[in-house]
Design a protein around this motif. Structure first.
Motif, mmCIF file in Angstrom:
data_model
loop_
_atom_site.group_PDB
_atom_site.id
_atom_site.type_symbol
_atom_site.label_atom_id
_atom_site.label_comp_id
_atom_site.label_asym_id
_atom_site.label_seq_id
_atom_site.Cartn_x
_atom_site.Cartn_y
_atom_site.Cartn_z
ATOM 1 N N LEU A 1 -9.912 6.591 -5.047
ATOM 2 C CA LEU A 1 -9.577 7.980 -5.349
ATOM 3 C C LEU A 1 -8.550 8.498 -4.356
ATOM 4 C CD1 LEU A 1 -10.222 10.514 -7.068
ATOM 5 C CD2 LEU A 1 -11.983 11.072 -5.385
ATOM 6 N N ARG A 2 -7.482 9.122 -4.871
ATOM 7 C CA ARG A 2 -6.429 9.630 -3.999
ATOM 8 C C ARG A 2 -6.203 11.132 -4.133
ATOM 9 N NH1 ARG A 2 -6.339 8.063 -0.250
ATOM 10 N NH2 ARG A 2 -4.165 8.268 0.326
ATOM 11 N N ALA A 3 -6.521 11.731 -5.290
ATOM 12 C CA ALA A 3 -6.290 13.166 -5.453
ATOM 13 C C ALA A 3 -7.002 13.671 -6.698
ATOM 14 C CB ALA A 3 -4.795 13.466 -5.545
ATOM 15 N N GLU A 4 -7.179 14.983 -6.727
ATOM 16 C CA GLU A 4 -7.801 15.647 -7.862
ATOM 17 C C GLU A 4 -6.871 16.767 -8.328
ATOM 18 O OE1 GLU A 4 -9.848 13.927 -4.821
ATOM 19 O OE2 GLU A 4 -9.614 16.113 -4.650
ATOM 20 N N MET A 5 -6.624 16.851 -9.631
ATOM 21 C CA MET A 5 -5.718 17.859 -10.171
ATOM 22 C C MET A 5 -6.449 18.740 -11.192
ATOM 23 S SD MET A 5 -2.034 17.417 -12.154
ATOM 24 C CE MET A 5 -1.104 16.963 -10.682
ATOM 25 N N PRO A 6 -6.938 19.916 -10.766
ATOM 26 C CA PRO A 6 -7.485 20.867 -11.730
ATOM 27 C C PRO A 6 -6.342 21.509 -12.520
ATOM 28 C CG PRO A 6 -7.461 21.843 -9.546
ATOM 29 C CD PRO A 6 -6.996 20.419 -9.383
ATOM 30 N N PHE A 7 -6.552 21.717 -13.806
ATOM 31 C CA PHE A 7 -5.497 22.316 -14.637
ATOM 32 C C PHE A 7 -6.110 23.254 -15.669
ATOM 33 C CE2 PHE A 7 -6.748 18.408 -16.765
ATOM 34 C CZ PHE A 7 -6.857 18.784 -18.100
ATOM 35 N N GLY A 8 -5.278 24.171 -16.165
ATOM 36 C CA GLY A 8 -5.753 25.111 -17.174
ATOM 37 C C GLY A 8 -4.699 26.156 -17.482
ATOM 38 N N ALA B 1 0.838 -1.205 0.000
ATOM 39 C CA ALA B 1 0.000 0.000 0.000
ATOM 40 C C ALA B 1 0.873 1.254 0.000
ATOM 41 C CB ALA B 1 -0.934 -0.006 1.207
ATOM 42 N N ASN B 2 1.940 1.240 0.808
ATOM 43 C CA ASN B 2 2.858 2.380 0.820
ATOM 44 C C ASN B 2 3.567 2.537 -0.515
ATOM 45 O OD1 ASN B 2 2.302 3.098 3.481
ATOM 46 N ND2 ASN B 2 3.906 1.791 4.317
ATOM 47 N N TRP B 3 3.979 1.417 -1.097
ATOM 48 C CA TRP B 3 4.661 1.481 -2.387
ATOM 49 C C TRP B 3 3.731 1.994 -3.480
ATOM 50 C CZ3 TRP B 3 7.335 -3.966 -1.763
ATOM 51 C CH2 TRP B 3 8.420 -3.821 -0.891
ATOM 52 N N ALA B 4 2.454 1.649 -3.397
ATOM 53 C CA ALA B 4 1.487 2.169 -4.362
ATOM 54 C C ALA B 4 1.365 3.690 -4.227
ATOM 55 C CB ALA B 4 0.126 1.507 -4.161
ATOM 56 N N GLU B 5 1.404 4.185 -2.982
ATOM 57 C CA GLU B 5 1.368 5.628 -2.759
ATOM 58 C C GLU B 5 2.607 6.303 -3.344
ATOM 59 O OE1 GLU B 5 -1.130 7.832 -0.723
ATOM 60 O OE2 GLU B 5 -1.950 6.275 -2.022
ATOM 61 N N GLN B 6 3.767 5.657 -3.204
ATOM 62 C CA GLN B 6 4.986 6.207 -3.794
ATOM 63 C C GLN B 6 4.860 6.288 -5.311
ATOM 64 O OE1 GLN B 6 8.159 3.718 -2.356
ATOM 65 N NE2 GLN B 6 7.958 4.418 -0.248
ATOM 66 N N GLY B 7 4.329 5.229 -5.909
ATOM 67 C CA GLY B 7 4.133 5.230 -7.357
ATOM 68 C C GLY B 7 3.173 6.320 -7.784
ATOM 69 N N LEU B 8 2.120 6.510 -7.013
ATOM 70 C CA LEU B 8 1.143 7.549 -7.319
ATOM 71 C C LEU B 8 1.776 8.935 -7.230
ATOM 72 C CD1 LEU B 8 -1.976 7.841 -7.877
ATOM 73 C CD2 LEU B 8 -2.164 8.381 -5.454
ATOM 74 N N GLY B 9 2.576 9.141 -6.172
ATOM 75 C CA GLY B 9 3.244 10.433 -6.012
ATOM 76 C C GLY B 9 4.185 10.736 -7.166
ATOM 77 N N GLY B 10 4.924 9.710 -7.600
ATOM 78 C CA GLY B 10 5.819 9.905 -8.734
ATOM 79 C C GLY B 10 5.059 10.255 -9.994
ATOM 80 N N ALA B 11 3.919 9.592 -10.222
ATOM 81 C CA ALA B 11 3.106 9.865 -11.402
ATOM 82 C C ALA B 11 2.509 11.265 -11.353
ATOM 83 C CB ALA B 11 2.000 8.818 -11.521
ATOM 84 N N GLN B 12 2.038 11.672 -10.188
ATOM 85 C CA GLN B 12 1.474 13.012 -10.042
ATOM 86 C C GLN B 12 2.528 14.087 -10.325
ATOM 87 O OE1 GLN B 12 0.122 12.636 -6.024
ATOM 88 N NE2 GLN B 12 -1.883 11.832 -6.606
ATOM 89 N N GLN B 13 3.713 13.901 -9.760
ATOM 90 C CA GLN B 13 4.798 14.848 -9.979
ATOM 91 C C GLN B 13 5.154 14.929 -11.459
ATOM 92 O OE1 GLN B 13 6.380 16.641 -7.614
ATOM 93 N NE2 GLN B 13 8.326 17.250 -8.498
ATOM 94 N N ALA B 14 5.222 13.772 -12.103
ATOM 95 C CA ALA B 14 5.597 13.730 -13.516
ATOM 96 C C ALA B 14 4.543 14.405 -14.385
ATOM 97 C CB ALA B 14 5.809 12.278 -13.950
ATOM 98 N N VAL B 15 3.267 14.111 -14.149
ATOM 99 C CA VAL B 15 2.193 14.723 -14.940
ATOM 100 C C VAL B 15 2.166 16.234 -14.723
ATOM 101 C CG1 VAL B 15 -0.322 14.922 -15.150
ATOM 102 C CG2 VAL B 15 0.761 12.663 -15.075
ATOM 103 N N TRP B 16 2.290 16.646 -13.478
ATOM 104 C CA TRP B 16 2.293 18.071 -13.125
ATOM 105 C C TRP B 16 3.410 18.796 -13.869
ATOM 106 C CZ3 TRP B 16 1.693 19.159 -7.183
ATOM 107 C CH2 TRP B 16 1.262 20.472 -6.964
ATOM 108 N N THR B 17 4.587 18.181 -13.899
ATOM 109 C CA THR B 17 5.737 18.781 -14.579
ATOM 110 C C THR B 17 5.545 18.780 -16.085
ATOM 111 O OG1 THR B 17 7.174 18.042 -12.765
ATOM 112 C CG2 THR B 17 8.251 18.689 -14.813
ATOM 113 N N ALA B 18 4.993 17.708 -16.633
ATOM 114 C CA ALA B 18 4.736 17.639 -18.072
ATOM 115 C C ALA B 18 3.739 18.714 -18.499
ATOM 116 C CB ALA B 18 4.217 16.255 -18.446
ATOM 117 N N LEU B 19 2.726 18.946 -17.689
ATOM 118 C CA LEU B 19 1.785 20.029 -17.990
ATOM 119 C C LEU B 19 2.491 21.382 -17.957
ATOM 120 C CD1 LEU B 19 -1.326 18.875 -15.906
ATOM 121 C CD2 LEU B 19 -1.114 18.841 -18.395
#
Length: 200
Positions: free
Chosen positions: A171-178, A121-139
């Motif tokens: 569900l773990r987080a919501e990312m509004p973007f624009g 479960a912790n490792w899944a959270e780490q993976g999620l955090g990495g994906a969120q950071q990557a998507v945020w940066t790509a945007l």
């Protein structure tokens, strides 16, 4: 050492003044999100990250659900007015990404590797955090602003019903973007000595 990666990371900020003046089509952003998450690491290559990318009325629906849920728990009218105004800034964006974890995979890994069961479960959270950071940066690389919000688990049931999501997707987080309608505030940092240690 100079790094283009760090330059991009510095562009990734929490942007709260969002608009819908985005040049990229929804399909382009969807492809960017997909590729970015697919290239993000997860423990055991478990690929537990799930993402739902919403535009238009579907994106608005997320923030309607948030407002409705918060109205039930924020009883003071003045406090709720401030909360509603904050939610409106998320709704003003071009879209919303829902980040979720596929708990079916997590539970299967717990069964398959019992000696590591407490960690998945912790490792899944780490993976999620990495994906969120990557998507945020790509945007950010494409001039698109975003922030990361956490109204789960308050909205979980309504979100699953509204978008017919698998029950195993947590569900773990919501990312509004624009579009970036106003820059982020100045970022402050801890003193290096508080956060880092070099041992040779």
């Amino acid at each position: 050492m100079n790094s283009n990666f760090n330059d991009l990371s510095a562009k990734r900020r929490s942007i709260y003044a969002l608009g819908n003046n985005v040049a990229q089509a929804p399909e382009e952003i969807f492809e960017l999100v997909k590729k970015t998450i697919k290239n993000s690491p997860t423990a055991f290559n478990s690929q537990t990250v799930r993402a739902v990318v919403l535009f238009g009325a579907a994106s608005d629906k997320v923030w309607e659900i948030v407002a409705d849920a918060l109205q039930k728990v924020v009883k003071d009218p003045e406090a709720f007015a401030k909360t509603k105004a904050k939610i409106a800034t998320f709704r003003a964006g071009y879209g919303t990404i829902l980040f979720l974890t596929d708990t079916a995979i997590v539970h299967q890994l717990e069964k398959d590797y019992p000696s590591y069961a407490d960690n998945f479960a912790n490792w899944a959270e780490q993976g999620l955090g990495g994906a969120q950071q990557a998507v945020w940066t790509a945007l950010a690389e494409h001039g698109i602003g975003a922030s990361l919000q956490h109204y789960n688990p308050l909205i979980d049931e309504a979100i699953h019903q509204a978008f017919d999501l698998p029950k195993e997707w947590q569900l773990r987080a919501e990312m509004p973007f624009g579009s970036i309608e106003a820059p982020a505030s100045e970022k402050t940092y801890l003193n290096d000595a508080q956060a880092f240690k070099l041992i040779k």
